[in-house]
Design an enzyme around this catalytic site. Structure first.
Site, PDB file in Angstrom:
ATOM      1  CG  HIS A 113      -0.383   0.189   2.515  1.00 49.84           C
ATOM      2  ND1 HIS A 113       0.038  -0.858   3.311  1.00 49.84           N
ATOM      3  CD2 HIS A 113      -0.135   1.306   3.234  1.00 49.84           C
ATOM      4  CE1 HIS A 113       0.511  -0.383   4.451  1.00 49.84           C
ATOM      5  NE2 HIS A 113       0.414   0.932   4.427  1.00 49.84           N
ATOM      6  N   GLY A 124       3.715   6.667   8.096  1.00 49.99           N
ATOM      7  CA  GLY A 124       5.142   6.708   7.781  1.00 49.99           C
ATOM      8  C   GLY A 124       5.865   5.443   8.192  1.00 49.99           C
TER       9      GLY A 124
END
Length: 432
Positions: A247, A369
């Site tokens: 993803h 992140g």
């Protein structure tokens, strides 16, 4: 028709609060002998801060967990009628669940001979899987107002029962034969940080080596994302690749083509060297992506290290299968090292509009992140960060407080590294 969650041998469990059991397979390779001095200071600090355990315990538990994985692989066939799963308890004791039956004495003796503790259970793993399938059959008959709330089902090995994962645990009405089943919150996708504001900056030098946990940006299809590198590896031809999260690829449909998403090193808030492109991306069933380094950057991936950015690396010596209760540490660009335990394995769970299968969960905090970063047990590669139930918060301290008020705890969902390797013949983790 509703998507099917149940599979034979899909199992969950809980260490501390929830223990789930393994979908074990033989590790890729026997790990080389390691010492506590192989663990970087930042990792040792995280073990003490988060788990209050020594580096010796971390390495010992990693070894014992893989001994359990190998035992489970055999016991599922040899003692099918009585085998009920394996896990490490809170003290690190390797434990085998067995139920009464004709093979009980033989299975118990085999477990004890390996140095494991035996716990008697009410149901075998096969019986638990039968209950799992009954729940799945019931789910198939439900209207969308009920069925769409449920995001996953699995076997809770330690508690010897079935568990349901749902968006709204207060709204679940289960049939009578499932009245005692526990209902847990479902995780959401661990969303990468947007990175469209990043631009290449001239004059930024490229350091020599890149390790798992280092920061990168992927740019494609008009989008940009910040993520963390995963494990360095080699393909079947001996060429370097990096295994990260699928993803993290903003242009997944074009992976491996001339229009594939480009990958850049992140240096603070600026783009550094162009590192390569996404060669392959998987999102349904298993969440992973393979980054193909450019010729100029290939040498930077020829190492077996994992780290928090700018710190000394941890050498990876092999791969491992997730076993419930095993101490695990993750590295990522947002939250660095954090450590917890494997809380479930063999999960099939709905994330957004897709179903991820064969995954495992941990009680770790991961934020935007951290996607694509590494999870390790000892010096063994375990998995790739994929989904989190607290990814939307800015700090893990805030995430812990808010999730606690909602009756949850931080949870990181990951794709097992051995599942990725099995799906890509010839791909292997670097251990040198």
């Amino acid at each position: 028709m509703r998507r099917t969650f149940a599979r034979r041998a899909a199992v969950l469990g809980s260490a501390a609060v929830l223990l789930f059991g393994p979908a074990a397979a033989i590790a890729q390779a026997e790990p080389a002998p390691v010492q506590t001095t192989d663990l970087p200071a930042e990792l040792v600090e995280a073990l003490q801060r988060d788990l209050q355990i020594s580096p010796e315990r971390f390495l010992d538990d990693a070894t014992r967990s893989q001994e359990l994985a190998r035992f489970a692989e055999t016991a599922r066939e040899k003692f099918e009628a009585v085998f009920a799963g394996v896990w490490l308890d809170q003290a690190g004791t390797p434990t085998v669940g067995l139920t009464e039956g004709d093979q009980f004495d033989e299975a118990r003796d085999a477990a004890v001979d390996e140095g494991f503790t035996v716990v008697e259970t009410d149901r075998s793993e096969d019986a638990l899987n039968d209950k799992l399938e009954a729940l799945n059959d019931w789910l198939e008959t439900q209207p969308p107002a009920v069925a769409d709330v449920i995001r996953g089902i699995a076997v809770d090995v330690v508690n010897n029962d079935v568990v349901v994962r749902a968006d709204n645990v207060a709204g679940i009405e289960l049939p009578d034969f499932l009245r005692d089943v526990r209902v847990l919150f479902a995780p959401a996708e661990l969303t990468p940080e947007p990175a469209l504001d990043l631009r290449p900056v001239a004059g930024i030098a490229a350091p020599d080596a890149l390790f798992g946990g280092d920061a990168y940006a992927s740019l494609g299809a008009g989008e940009g994302l910040r993520c963390s590198l995963g494990f360095n590896a080699e393909d079947g031809s001996g060429n370097p690749v990096n295994i990260t999260a699928g993803h993290c690829d903003p242009n997944r449909a074009q992976a491996g083509t001339q229009w594939a998403s480009e990958v850049y090193q992140l240096v603070g808030d600026a783009l550094g060297q162009r590192l390569g492109t996404f060669e392959k991306t998987s999102l349904d069933n298993h969440d992973y992506g393979l980054i193909r380094p450019s010729a100029e950057a290939a040498g930077r991936f020829e190492n077996n290290g994992v780290r928090v950015p700018a710190a000394a690396p941890l050498p990876i010596t092999g791969t491992a299968d997730p076993i419930v209760g095993t101490p695990v540490c993750k590295s990522g660009l947002r939250t660095g090292y954090s450590c917890g335990v494997v809380t479930s394995t063999g999960q099939s769970i709905e994330i957004g509009h897709r179903v991820l299968r064969d995954g495992f969960a941990t009680n770790l905090c991961a934020l935007q992140g951290d996607s694509g970063g590494t999870l390790v047990v000892g010096t063994l590669a375990l998995g790739i960060s994929s989904a989190s139930n607290v990814g939307q918060y800015g700090f893990c301290e805030v995430a812990g407080v808010v999730s606690g008020l909602l009756g949850e705890s931080p949870e990181l969902f990951a794709t097992p590294i051995n599942v990725i390797l099995d799906e890509n013949p010839g791909l292997k983790i670097r251990t040198w």
